[in-house]
Motif scaffolding. Sequence first.
Motif, PDB file in Angstrom:
ATOM      1  N   VAL A  30       3.658   2.267   2.949  1.00  0.00           N
ATOM      2  CA  VAL A  30       4.538   3.432   2.999  1.00  0.00           C
ATOM      3  C   VAL A  30       3.737   4.647   2.556  1.00  0.00           C
ATOM      4  N   LYS A  31       3.839   5.698   3.348  1.00  0.00           N
ATOM      5  CA  LYS A  31       3.109   6.934   3.083  1.00  0.00           C
ATOM      6  C   LYS A  31       4.085   8.075   2.814  1.00  0.00           C
ATOM      7  N   TYR A  32       3.750   8.860   1.818  1.00  0.00           N
ATOM      8  CA  TYR A  32       4.462  10.106   1.518  1.00  0.00           C
ATOM      9  C   TYR A  32       3.732  11.223   2.253  1.00  0.00           C
ATOM     10  N   SER A  43       0.741  14.731   8.446  1.00  0.00           N
ATOM     11  CA  SER A  43       1.418  14.544   9.720  1.00  0.00           C
ATOM     12  C   SER A  43       1.887  15.883  10.280  1.00  0.00           C
ATOM     13  N   SER A  44       1.643  16.074  11.560  1.00  0.00           N
ATOM     14  CA  SER A  44       2.226  17.226  12.250  1.00  0.00           C
ATOM     15  C   SER A  44       3.524  16.797  12.944  1.00  0.00           C
ATOM     16  N   HIS A  45       3.882  15.537  12.828  1.00  0.00           N
ATOM     17  CA  HIS A  45       5.085  14.981  13.461  1.00  0.00           C
ATOM     18  C   HIS A  45       6.241  14.861  12.466  1.00  0.00           C
ATOM     19  N   PHE A  46       5.990  14.255  11.304  1.00  0.00           N
ATOM     20  CA  PHE A  46       7.016  14.049  10.288  1.00  0.00           C
ATOM     21  C   PHE A  46       7.063  15.242   9.341  1.00  0.00           C
ATOM     22  N   ASP A  47       8.235  15.498   8.787  1.00  0.00           N
ATOM     23  CA  ASP A  47       8.391  16.593   7.835  1.00  0.00           C
ATOM     24  C   ASP A  47       7.662  16.283   6.535  1.00  0.00           C
ATOM     25  N   ALA A  48       7.159  17.334   5.898  1.00  0.00           N
ATOM     26  CA  ALA A  48       6.568  17.179   4.568  1.00  0.00           C
ATOM     27  C   ALA A  48       7.629  16.602   3.639  1.00  0.00           C
ATOM     28  N   HIS A  49       7.209  15.775   2.720  1.00  0.00           N
ATOM     29  CA  HIS A  49       8.024  15.116   1.699  1.00  0.00           C
ATOM     30  C   HIS A  49       8.758  13.878   2.205  1.00  0.00           C
ATOM     31  N   ALA A  50       8.593  13.526   3.489  1.00  0.00           N
ATOM     32  CA  ALA A  50       9.225  12.320   4.018  1.00  0.00           C
ATOM     33  C   ALA A  50       8.443  11.085   3.580  1.00  0.00           C
ATOM     34  N   LEU A  51       9.142   9.975   3.442  1.00  0.00           N
ATOM     35  CA  LEU A  51       8.506   8.674   3.266  1.00  0.00           C
ATOM     36  C   LEU A  51       8.533   7.994   4.628  1.00  0.00           C
ATOM     37  N   VAL A  52       7.379   7.496   5.057  1.00  0.00           N
ATOM     38  CA  VAL A  52       7.249   6.874   6.370  1.00  0.00           C
ATOM     39  C   VAL A  52       6.630   5.494   6.196  1.00  0.00           C
ATOM     40  N   GLU A  53       7.283   4.480   6.747  1.00  0.00           N
ATOM     41  CA  GLU A  53       6.701   3.138   6.736  1.00  0.00           C
ATOM     42  C   GLU A  53       5.813   2.986   7.962  1.00  0.00           C
ATOM     43  N   VAL A  54       4.608   2.525   7.739  1.00  0.00           N
ATOM     44  CA  VAL A  54       3.663   2.345   8.838  1.00  0.00           C
ATOM     45  C   VAL A  54       3.958   1.023   9.538  1.00  0.00           C
ATOM     46  N   THR A  55       4.108   1.089  10.867  1.00  0.00           N
ATOM     47  CA  THR A  55       4.335  -0.118  11.665  1.00  0.00           C
ATOM     48  C   THR A  55       3.105  -0.495  12.482  1.00  0.00           C
ATOM     49  N   ASN A 114       0.859  -1.187   0.000  1.00  0.00           N
ATOM     50  CA  ASN A 114       0.000   0.000   0.000  1.00  0.00           C
ATOM     51  C   ASN A 114       0.893   1.235   0.000  1.00  0.00           C
ATOM     52  N   LEU A 115       0.884   1.956  -1.110  1.00  0.00           N
ATOM     53  CA  LEU A 115       1.611   3.214  -1.209  1.00  0.00           C
ATOM     54  C   LEU A 115       0.588   4.332  -1.301  1.00  0.00           C
ATOM     55  N   GLY A 116       0.895   5.466  -0.683  1.00  0.00           N
ATOM     56  CA  GLY A 116      -0.044   6.564  -0.746  1.00  0.00           C
ATOM     57  C   GLY A 116       0.444   7.779   0.004  1.00  0.00           C
ATOM     58  N   THR A 117      -0.495   8.666   0.270  1.00  0.00           N
ATOM     59  CA  THR A 117      -0.186   9.925   0.922  1.00  0.00           C
ATOM     60  C   THR A 117      -0.792   9.958   2.314  1.00  0.00           C
ATOM     61  N   ALA A 118      -0.221  10.819   3.143  1.00  0.00           N
ATOM     62  CA  ALA A 118      -0.724  10.989   4.504  1.00  0.00           C
ATOM     63  C   ALA A 118      -0.368  12.389   4.986  1.00  0.00           C
TER      64      ALA A 118
END
Length: 189
Positions: A154-156, A60-72, A54-58
């Motif tokens: 993974v969310k962008y 976040s007020s925690h992660f920087d914009a443009h980061a790729l974050v894997e959901v655990t 599952n790839l997509g967008t999300a």
Amino acid sequence: MKQDLALMMALANESKGLFESAGIDVHYSGIGKVNAAFKAYEVIQKTGCKTLLNLGTAGSSHFDAHALVEVTQFVQRDMDVSPLGFAVGVTPLDDEYPAGIELVPYFDHLAQGICGTGDSFETGLPKVPCNLVDMEGYAIAKVCKKLGVRLISVKYITDGANDTAHLDWEENLLLGAQKLLSLYQSLKV
């Protein structure tokens, strides 16, 4: 891995046609938990995949914009049966996954996060502890768990999940699609 993998995204806007141009088959669910659950089930049944990516967008007020974050872990940020004595985010009478669904990380170089899924475009602080938000992930995770299929998500990060989120989301889709495509192409065959 790719031969046993199916790729799912919520919207064609999130791929900007880049995946299709590269000859990659993408299954689009549409927005929200119901659409996502139905499409995840359909994709798993049709493809027989062992892994659903599952790839997509999300936001976040925690992660920087443009980061790729894997959901655990996925939680439901809009599940609220607190008037009946249940904590916010807990699904009553769900013995398997009452409050969250854990995922086994795949990428060792990405930031990891807890994603709160809900059928609303979040522009404030969610009621449940999470550090990014989407509208489909929890439903996909539950279908995968019930069917014994591995989920990698993974969310962008397109926006800060704030009052300008809707503008930032649209503006950042192309860069997000480019980063997600590069990540997909890095998967071991």
